[in-house]
Enzyme design. Structure first.
Site, mmCIF file in Angstrom:
data_model
loop_
_atom_site.group_PDB
_atom_site.id
_atom_site.type_symbol
_atom_site.label_atom_id
_atom_site.label_comp_id
_atom_site.label_asym_id
_atom_site.label_seq_id
_atom_site.Cartn_x
_atom_site.Cartn_y
_atom_site.Cartn_z
ATOM 1 N N HIS A 18 0.815 -1.218 0.000
ATOM 2 C CA HIS A 18 0.000 0.000 0.000
ATOM 3 C C HIS A 18 0.849 1.267 0.000
ATOM 4 C CE1 HIS A 18 -3.560 -2.564 1.595
ATOM 5 N NE2 HIS A 18 -3.493 -2.561 0.274
ATOM 6 N N HIS A 41 -8.212 -7.613 -8.001
ATOM 7 C CA HIS A 41 -8.576 -8.418 -6.829
ATOM 8 C C HIS A 41 -8.708 -7.421 -5.672
ATOM 9 C CE1 HIS A 41 -6.634 -11.272 -9.560
ATOM 10 N NE2 HIS A 41 -7.218 -12.256 -8.896
ATOM 11 N N GLU A 120 -13.939 -7.852 -7.851
ATOM 12 C CA GLU A 120 -13.870 -8.764 -6.700
ATOM 13 C C GLU A 120 -14.831 -9.913 -6.961
ATOM 14 O OE1 GLU A 120 -12.121 -9.241 -3.675
ATOM 15 O OE2 GLU A 120 -13.502 -10.945 -3.637
ATOM 16 N N GLY A 146 -10.836 -11.571 -11.750
ATOM 17 C CA GLY A 146 -9.893 -10.480 -12.012
ATOM 18 C C GLY A 146 -9.197 -10.572 -13.355
ATOM 19 N N ASP A 166 -3.488 -8.331 -7.480
ATOM 20 C CA ASP A 166 -3.151 -8.720 -6.100
ATOM 21 C C ASP A 166 -3.970 -9.944 -5.681
ATOM 22 O OD1 ASP A 166 -2.284 -8.644 -3.459
ATOM 23 O OD2 ASP A 166 -3.706 -7.078 -2.871
HETATM 24 N N1 SAM Z 1 -6.088 -5.754 -3.155
HETATM 25 C C1 SAM Z 1 -6.659 -5.843 -1.810
HETATM 26 C C2 SAM Z 1 -5.977 -4.818 -0.939
HETATM 27 O O1 SAM Z 1 -4.797 -4.506 -1.189
HETATM 28 O O2 SAM Z 1 -6.609 -4.314 -0.019
HETATM 29 C C3 SAM Z 1 -6.504 -7.205 -1.219
HETATM 30 C C4 SAM Z 1 -6.928 -8.317 -2.113
HETATM 31 S S1 SAM Z 1 -6.816 -9.903 -1.411
HETATM 32 C C5 SAM Z 1 -5.111 -10.244 -1.389
HETATM 33 C C6 SAM Z 1 -7.383 -10.889 -2.746
HETATM 34 C C7 SAM Z 1 -8.871 -10.733 -3.031
HETATM 35 O O3 SAM Z 1 -9.146 -11.390 -4.273
HETATM 36 C C8 SAM Z 1 -9.806 -11.348 -2.017
HETATM 37 O O4 SAM Z 1 -10.730 -10.386 -1.593
HETATM 38 C C9 SAM Z 1 -10.525 -12.478 -2.778
HETATM 39 O O5 SAM Z 1 -11.876 -12.642 -2.392
HETATM 40 C C10 SAM Z 1 -10.425 -11.983 -4.184
HETATM 41 N N2 SAM Z 1 -10.445 -13.013 -5.243
HETATM 42 C C11 SAM Z 1 -10.086 -14.318 -5.178
HETATM 43 N N3 SAM Z 1 -10.099 -14.881 -6.398
HETATM 44 C C12 SAM Z 1 -10.460 -13.897 -7.265
HETATM 45 C C13 SAM Z 1 -10.601 -13.833 -8.672
HETATM 46 N N4 SAM Z 1 -10.397 -14.908 -9.436
HETATM 47 N N5 SAM Z 1 -10.951 -12.658 -9.229
HETATM 48 C C14 SAM Z 1 -11.169 -11.549 -8.465
HETATM 49 N N6 SAM Z 1 -11.052 -11.549 -7.128
HETATM 50 C C15 SAM Z 1 -10.688 -12.705 -6.536
#
Ligand code: SAM
Length: 283
Positions: A18, A41, A120, A146, A166
């Site tokens: 961040h 993500h 998401e 994503g 991410d």
């Molecule tokens: N980028 C966020 C942050 O920095 O605050 C954190 C993201 S977290 C590491 C990963 C997220 O991706 C989770 O909320 C999860 O539910 C979501 N996720 C998992 N598989 C996914 C996909 N195929 N496409 C989009 N989102 C996905």
């Protein structure tokens, strides 16, 4: 999809990611022309550090809990202050009670002319993010995979912008999916900035990923890493994390070279922490 970011919000990896995200967005905001932000993500956007998940994991006290304005060297503080402002108020013990996810950080920096897309896949998280956004009409939340989104939303109308990739790294093949997504997106939008977060658990997988990036022919790629626990590598646990930065803004490298020694020293869990910035292509 078992991954829940609420367990990890504000940990060392979030702090690293961040702070870099904040710096890149601030660079983008220096020109008046609009930029696009695409978060593949996105997570829920705001996390309660006193909530059940955060308490159970106990990760944030060793992350954002260690970053206080008082322990930041004077030359580093101006680079970290915008991030600390976005993290927001602290309680009587000096700790924040809430922690912003990447969508909140991007919204906090974007200007009226900029546009943001938050993707998401988890239905509950997408709904929470949409609810938290309220009427921010610069931004939209899409419940979508994503990588499908990356293909669909690139290139945007704007020439300038940032894609943050991410993923949770809970599935095998995430490095390959990131690489394929990046190469295809870069072909369509070569002027965009791309930031790809990855865990440092398996050195071989990271080296293979770096070699594939070099072989991709993408002309400007930097690899930034923070190691906070060397002992974890021996047992296949999280030793640190990294970011691949394609087209990093000019000036970011100098900023990172000031920021990363502070982060390595402050966030380390087994002395000494370490960091690197290296160019895989260009510069
Ligand atoms: N980028 C966020 C942050 O920095 O605050 C954190 C993201 S977290 C590491 C990963 C997220 O991706 C989770 O909320 C999860 O539910 C979501 N996720 C998992 N598989 C996914 C996909 N195929 N496409 C989009 N989102 C996905």
């Amino acid at each position: 999809m078992n991954y829940r970011h609420a367990f990890h919000a504000g940990n060392f990896a979030d702090v690293f990611k961040h702070i870099l995200l904040t710096r890149i967005l601030l660079h983008l905001g220096r020109k008046a022309t609009p930029f696009r932000y695409i978060d593949t993500h996105a997570g829920v956007g705001l996390y309660n550090l006193q909530g059940d998940e955060a308490r159970r994991s106990g990760e944030w006290p060793r992350g954002i809990g260690r970053i206080t304005p008082g322990n930041v060297p004077a030359d580093v503080l101006p680079l970290i202050e915008p991030y600390l402002d976005l993290v927001g108020p602290r309680d009587g013990t000096g700790c924040p009670t809430l922690y912003p996810g990447s969508p909140s950080i991007a919204l906090g920096i974007a200007r009226p002319q900029d546009r943001l897309i938050f993707c998401e896949l988890h239905p509950t998280d997408a709904a929470s993010l949409r609810k938290g956004l309220g009427r921010a009409n610069r931004a939209k939340v899409v419940e979508i995979d994503g990588y499908v989104a990356l293909n669909a939303y690139v290139p945007p109308q704007e020439r300038r912008g940032l894609v943050l990739i991410d993923p949770p790294f809970e599935e095998r093949g995430e490095f390959e999916a990131m690489l394929d997504g990046l190469v295809a997106a870069h072909r369509k939008w070569p002027t965009g900035i791309y930031a790809l977060w990855y865990p440092l658990k398996d050195r071989t997988a990271v080296s293979r990923f770096a070699n594939q990036l070099i072989a991709s022919g993408i002309p400007r790629i930097a690899q930034v890493e923070l190691v906070i626990d060397w002992t974890a590598l021996d047992v296949g646990k999280l030793a640190g994390c990294g970011m691949i930065l394609v087209n990093p803004p000019f000036g970011l490298e100098d900023e990172a070279r000031l920021l990363l020694p502070y982060l390595a020293k402050t966030l380390t869990q087994s002395e000494p922490g370490s960091w690197q910035w290296r160019w895989l292509a260009g510069e």
